[in-house]
Design a protein around this motif. Structure first.
Motif, mmCIF file in Angstrom:
data_model
loop_
_atom_site.group_PDB
_atom_site.id
_atom_site.type_symbol
_atom_site.label_atom_id
_atom_site.label_comp_id
_atom_site.label_asym_id
_atom_site.label_seq_id
_atom_site.Cartn_x
_atom_site.Cartn_y
_atom_site.Cartn_z
ATOM 1 N N ARG A 580 13.002 -29.869 61.930
ATOM 2 C CA ARG A 580 13.080 -28.520 62.488
ATOM 3 C C ARG A 580 13.213 -28.578 64.015
ATOM 4 O O ARG A 580 13.966 -27.814 64.623
ATOM 5 C CB ARG A 580 11.834 -27.731 62.094
ATOM 6 C CG ARG A 580 11.865 -26.288 62.560
ATOM 7 C CD ARG A 580 10.563 -25.594 62.156
ATOM 8 N NE ARG A 580 10.627 -24.175 62.448
ATOM 9 C CZ ARG A 580 10.467 -23.629 63.651
ATOM 10 N NH1 ARG A 580 10.266 -24.404 64.690
ATOM 11 N NH2 ARG A 580 10.551 -22.326 63.826
ATOM 12 N N GLN A 581 12.445 -29.497 64.633
ATOM 13 C CA GLN A 581 12.506 -29.609 66.089
ATOM 14 C C GLN A 581 13.886 -30.049 66.549
ATOM 15 O O GLN A 581 14.435 -29.528 67.532
ATOM 16 C CB GLN A 581 11.440 -30.603 66.572
ATOM 17 C CG GLN A 581 11.319 -30.705 68.082
ATOM 18 C CD GLN A 581 10.968 -29.373 68.725
ATOM 19 O OE1 GLN A 581 10.060 -28.692 68.268
ATOM 20 N NE2 GLN A 581 11.700 -28.986 69.756
ATOM 21 N N GLU A 582 14.463 -31.004 65.794
ATOM 22 C CA GLU A 582 15.803 -31.462 66.145
ATOM 23 C C GLU A 582 16.814 -30.325 65.993
ATOM 24 O O GLU A 582 17.678 -30.118 66.849
ATOM 25 C CB GLU A 582 16.191 -32.641 65.254
ATOM 26 C CG GLU A 582 15.370 -33.906 65.516
ATOM 27 C CD GLU A 582 15.729 -35.024 64.562
ATOM 28 O OE1 GLU A 582 16.693 -34.837 63.772
ATOM 29 O OE2 GLU A 582 15.066 -36.086 64.594
ATOM 30 N N ALA A 583 16.685 -29.584 64.884
ATOM 31 C CA ALA A 583 17.607 -28.465 64.666
ATOM 32 C C ALA A 583 17.436 -27.397 65.728
ATOM 33 O O ALA A 583 18.411 -26.772 66.175
ATOM 34 C CB ALA A 583 17.372 -27.869 63.268
ATOM 35 N N GLU A 584 16.194 -27.173 66.156
ATOM 36 C CA GLU A 584 15.925 -26.171 67.185
ATOM 37 C C GLU A 584 16.592 -26.559 68.497
ATOM 38 O O GLU A 584 17.175 -25.720 69.202
ATOM 39 C CB GLU A 584 14.410 -26.054 67.380
ATOM 40 C CG GLU A 584 13.966 -24.932 68.287
ATOM 41 C CD GLU A 584 14.012 -23.592 67.589
ATOM 42 O OE1 GLU A 584 14.157 -22.582 68.293
ATOM 43 O OE2 GLU A 584 13.923 -23.552 66.345
ATOM 44 N N ASP A 585 16.535 -27.845 68.808
ATOM 45 C CA ASP A 585 17.183 -28.322 70.040
ATOM 46 C C ASP A 585 18.694 -28.088 69.969
ATOM 47 O O ASP A 585 19.318 -27.658 70.946
ATOM 48 C CB ASP A 585 16.877 -29.804 70.241
ATOM 49 C CG ASP A 585 15.393 -30.031 70.513
ATOM 50 O OD1 ASP A 585 14.700 -29.047 70.894
ATOM 51 O OD2 ASP A 585 14.921 -31.173 70.343
ATOM 52 N N ILE A 586 19.282 -28.378 68.806
ATOM 53 C CA ILE A 586 20.728 -28.188 68.642
ATOM 54 C C ILE A 586 21.090 -26.716 68.789
ATOM 55 O O ILE A 586 22.052 -26.327 69.461
ATOM 56 C CB ILE A 586 21.187 -28.733 67.281
ATOM 57 C CG1 ILE A 586 20.984 -30.249 67.240
ATOM 58 C CG2 ILE A 586 22.624 -28.363 66.982
ATOM 59 C CD1 ILE A 586 21.192 -30.857 65.868
ATOM 60 N N VAL A 587 20.288 -25.847 68.159
ATOM 61 C CA VAL A 587 20.561 -24.413 68.231
ATOM 62 C C VAL A 587 20.474 -23.922 69.663
ATOM 63 O O VAL A 587 21.277 -23.096 70.120
ATOM 64 C CB VAL A 587 19.593 -23.636 67.321
ATOM 65 C CG1 VAL A 587 19.676 -22.141 67.586
ATOM 66 C CG2 VAL A 587 19.914 -23.922 65.864
ATOM 67 N N ASN A 588 19.492 -24.410 70.419
ATOM 68 C CA ASN A 588 19.337 -23.995 71.813
ATOM 69 C C ASN A 588 20.553 -24.392 72.641
ATOM 70 O O ASN A 588 21.013 -23.643 73.510
ATOM 71 C CB ASN A 588 18.068 -24.601 72.412
ATOM 72 C CG ASN A 588 16.811 -23.905 71.893
ATOM 73 O OD1 ASN A 588 16.870 -22.749 71.478
ATOM 74 N ND2 ASN A 588 15.692 -24.608 71.912
#
Length: 783
Positions: A580-588
């Motif tokens: 989730r953290q990795e995906a959040e970084d990508i989304v940001n």
């Protein structure tokens, strides 16, 4: 019930024991008036009351019934204008306080199964003002306090002043005229202070003589100098008496005003004390609540006579009224036959009086209109009615009144006359009573009645056991086994010559020997059955223990399995968090690259929601995993609307269209993604549309945005739109929505937040975060 029957069965002794358990004279009064009832509804109500009170005693061990008095005579006096004493007023206050304490005690109990007691205590009026009024005037010792009135305070202040002056003047005499006094003290005669003056100094101290000693050597003189102060003192005391009377009159009038409520309180408290007296007696006897019926059925297991010490009494099982309505008990003297009769009769009277009986749980007793007893021989404690004429007079009276709702107890039926005639009379009397369908228990010595139970329907034989080895009765009742003569065995044990015993046996008729042999066989069979029953009980107990062990082991296994599932879930949760953290970084990063016009704020919220929902639910779903099989990836051709799983993102989505032979466009949340066929796992096809109730419409079927823009709206119009929007969002199944109201003066924001506080389907609200619009947006959590 007939008073003679109550006396014969020693019911009065039970009442005496019960009265000792009452905490107040009110309860004792109810106990002494107690009589068995033949109304089954009333009896069941009494039994329920006793059971509730017993339940409270088991939970709490006590009940606050102290400080309650029988104030009914005092209340009656106030109604006719009488003035109560200070102690009587104090008893009224104490009773009010005791009732309030009892009410609070019952109401504070968490047990819900106490409808009778809870209803009773609600009838007790607190009457706090009356109690406080009394206690503000009367101390705990029954004295009127100075603060009862301003007038009384002033009068008592004057009394203390006058007493001080008198003592000061009197002390001058005790110091200066000590040789003229018999004793240098100040004493009181006729409520006035005086000095003990020697006879010869009578003229030296002028004043009034109030008394003299028995020898005449001492005169008790009130000096002239203190006469005036003593007069003032007496006058003040008279004023004090009048003021006290006025205060008591005022209190009595206040009590009279609440007379009706106080009388009702006393009645209710007396009944509650009566209930707990019955419960305390039950606890003392180790008794249980019987189930009451009106079909004449009695069943008691391990029943004990309530007037015999527990360490001496022999418990017995007794049943009558279903398979048989009459029991004929035979056996030797002092064997316990009479005790058995009194046990059944007395327990019946106790049960019909609302008392629990000394037997195991599950006992049943019948409600009879009348209990008749002809008991009285050398074993009777109270009287002896062993003559034939006395017995027959009583039996004739019983036969005149007995019916199918009667319990009849005959002790030594037909005794006191010629054995053959007595036996014949006994059988005829039993036939008559049995024919009227009464419940009958009879004892007898006659051998002819042993065969009576075999020849009559509804009649069964019974006996009391006798141990030939010890030559003593065991007092055990054996139902179904008639008593047999033990004369030969006893004679042999006592040393009688065997030849004499053999000669006697030859003179006994064949029929008698056959009956004795049959009885001996029955006794042996019964002992064998009891032994088998004990062995079966032991096996059952062992099986239950084994079952409990298996259940414990299974519980341990289940607990261990739960822990393993939880551990696996915890590991999966950590993996999801990292992803989730990795995906959040990508989304940001993508968000920084795209303009606000291309991707709205609520779409980021929806994306985060997708990540939040991507959590394992292993522990919750493990039961269903045994029944559900995961959809298999295949070569099935996908169509628009099919629900699929995008394996690269581990998210579910919906096929929008097929862009090429092996490529599809998939709607995943707010994003559209292109994916190869091998990256998609088919889940299910869309269901044919059919109209559903509005309450069941899901978010994907209900076209409403996840945000509402109220900027520029008038206050009232904004609230109307907000209310309709929340209803639509709830029907759509959204977990949260965003309300855009802007910053401005803050009035619209305050209105939205106030609406959220008062809406039952909005669990919480907060201002938007840095990426959600800040204070210009309010995020609502829906439930």
């Amino acid at each position: 019930m007939n008073q003679r029957i109550l006396h014969t069965l020693e019911y009065k002794k039970i009442i005496e024991q019960l009265s000792e358990q009452a905490a107040s004279s009110l309860g004792k009064e109810k106990v002494l008036a107690l009589k068995p009832s033949s109304d089954i509804t009333e009896v069941r109500q009494w039994q329920m009351e006793t059971d509730e009170a017993s339940h409270v005693l088991r939970l709490k061990g006590h009940v606050p019934l102290g400080g309650i008095f029988d104030i009914k005579p005092s209340l009656k006096r106030t109604t006719i204008g009488g003035i109560l004493t200070a102690s009587e007023c104090l008893e009224v206050a104490s009773t009010i306080y005791g009732g309030r304490q009892l009410r609070r005690f019952i109401e504070d109990m968490e047990e819900p199964e106490m409808p009778i007691l809870r209803e009773k205590v609600t009838e007790v009026e607190p009457l706090r003002q009356l109690e406080q009024k009394i206690r503000s005037c009367i101390d705990e010792h029954g004295g009127i306090m100075d603060g009862a009135s301003d007038q009384l305070r002033r009068i008592r202040s004057k009394i203390r002043t006058y007493e001080s002056r008198v003592r000061e003047k009197m002390e001058t005499y005790t110091k200066s005229k000590a040789k003229m006094l018999s004793d240098a003290i100040v004493t009181i005669r006729n409520e006035r202070y005086v000095l003990p003056v020697k006879q010869e100094y009578r003229g030296s101290i002028g004043g009034i003589v109030h008394d003299q000693s028995s020898s005449g050597a001492t005169l008790f003189i009130e000096p002239q100098s203190v006469v005036e102060v003593n007069n003032q003192l007496q006058e003040a005391k008279v004023q004090e008496k009048h003021e006290v009377e006025r205060i008591l009159k005022e209190l009595s009038e206040a009590i009279a005003e609440e007379n009706q409520m106080l009388y009702h309180n006393v009645t209710v408290l007396g009944h509650i004390d009566f209930m707990f007296a019955r419960a305390k007696l039950a606890s003392q006897m180790n008794a249980s609540m019987p189930t009451m019926n009106d079909d004449g059925y009695i069943k008691m297991q391990q029943a004990r006579h309530p007037l015999i010490a527990e360490d001496e009494v022999v418990p017995n099982d007794i049943e009558i009224g279903r398979d048989f309505t009459s029991i004929v008990i035979t056996g030797p003297n002092t064997g316990g036959k009479t005790v058995t009769l009194k046990l059944v009769g007395l327990c019946t009277l106790m049960a019909q009086s609302g008392l629990q009986i000394p037997a195991l749980d599950g006992c049943e007793l019948a409600v009879f209109d009348e209990v008749y007893a002809d008991i009285g021989d050398e074993q009777s404690i109270e009287q002896s009615l062993s003559t034939f004429s006395s017995h027959m007079t009583n039996i004739v009276d019983i036969l005149d009144r007995v019916n199918d709702r009667s319990l009849v107890l005959f002790d030594e039926l037909g005794a006191g006359t010629d054995p053959q005639e007595g036996a014949a009379l006994a059988m005829s009397i039993l036939d008559e009573v049995v024919q009227r369908n009464a419940r009958v228990i009879a004892t007898t010595h006659y051998p002819e009645l042993k065969a009576y139970g075999y020849n009559r329907e509804g009649v069964i034989n019974a006996s009391v056991e006798f141990d030939v080895q010890t030559l003593k009765p065991t007092y055990r009742l054996l139902i179904g086994v008639p008593g047999r003569s033990n004369a030969f065995e006893i004679s042999r044990r006592l040393g009688l010559d065997e030849s004499i015993i053999s000669s006697a046996k030859q003179q006994v008729g064949t029929d008698s020997r056959s009956v004795e042999n049959m009885i001996a066989s029955l006794e042996e069979s019964k002992r064998g059955a009891e032994k088998d029953y004990e062995e079966a009980e032991q096996i059952l107990k062992e099986a239950e223990d084994l079952k409990k062990q298996l259940q414990d082991q299974w519980s341990q296994f289940e607990e261990k399995r739960e822990k393993l599932y939880a551990r696996a879930e915890e590991k999966a949760e950590k993996a999801i968090q990292n992803a989730r953290q990795e995906a959040e970084d990508i989304v940001n990063e993508i968000r920084n690259m795209k303009s606000q016009a291309e991707l709205k704020e609520h779409e980021w919220i929806e994306a985060r929601k997708m990540f939040d929902e991507a959590k394992p639910q292993l522990a919750k779903k493990k039961a269903n995993q045994k029944q559900e099989q995961a959809p298999k990836q295949g070569t099935k051709e996908l169509k628009a609307g099919d629900e699929v799983k995008l394996l690269t993102l581990n998210q579910n989505g919906t096929v929008v269209e097929q862009t090429s032979k092996n490529e599809y466009q998939v709607q995943v949340g707010v994003m559209k993604v292109k994916a190869k066929r091998k990256e998609l796992e088919f889940i299910k096809s869309p269901q044919p549309y059919k109209e559903k109730p509005m309450a069941k419409v899901k978010g994907k079927d209900f076209h409403v945005k996840m945000e509402l823009d109220l900027r520029g709206e008038r206050y009232e119009e904004a609230l109307n739109r907000l209310e309709k929007y929340i209803d639509d969002a709830l029907l759509a199944g959204y977990p949260r929505v965003s309300i855009i109201h802007g910053k401005g003066t803050g009035a619209l924001r305050q209105a939205v937040q106030n609406y959220a506080k008062n809406h039952r389907n909005i669990s919480s609200h907060r201002s938007g975060g840095m990426n959600e619009g800040g204070s210009g947006v309010t995020v609502l959590e829906l439930n």
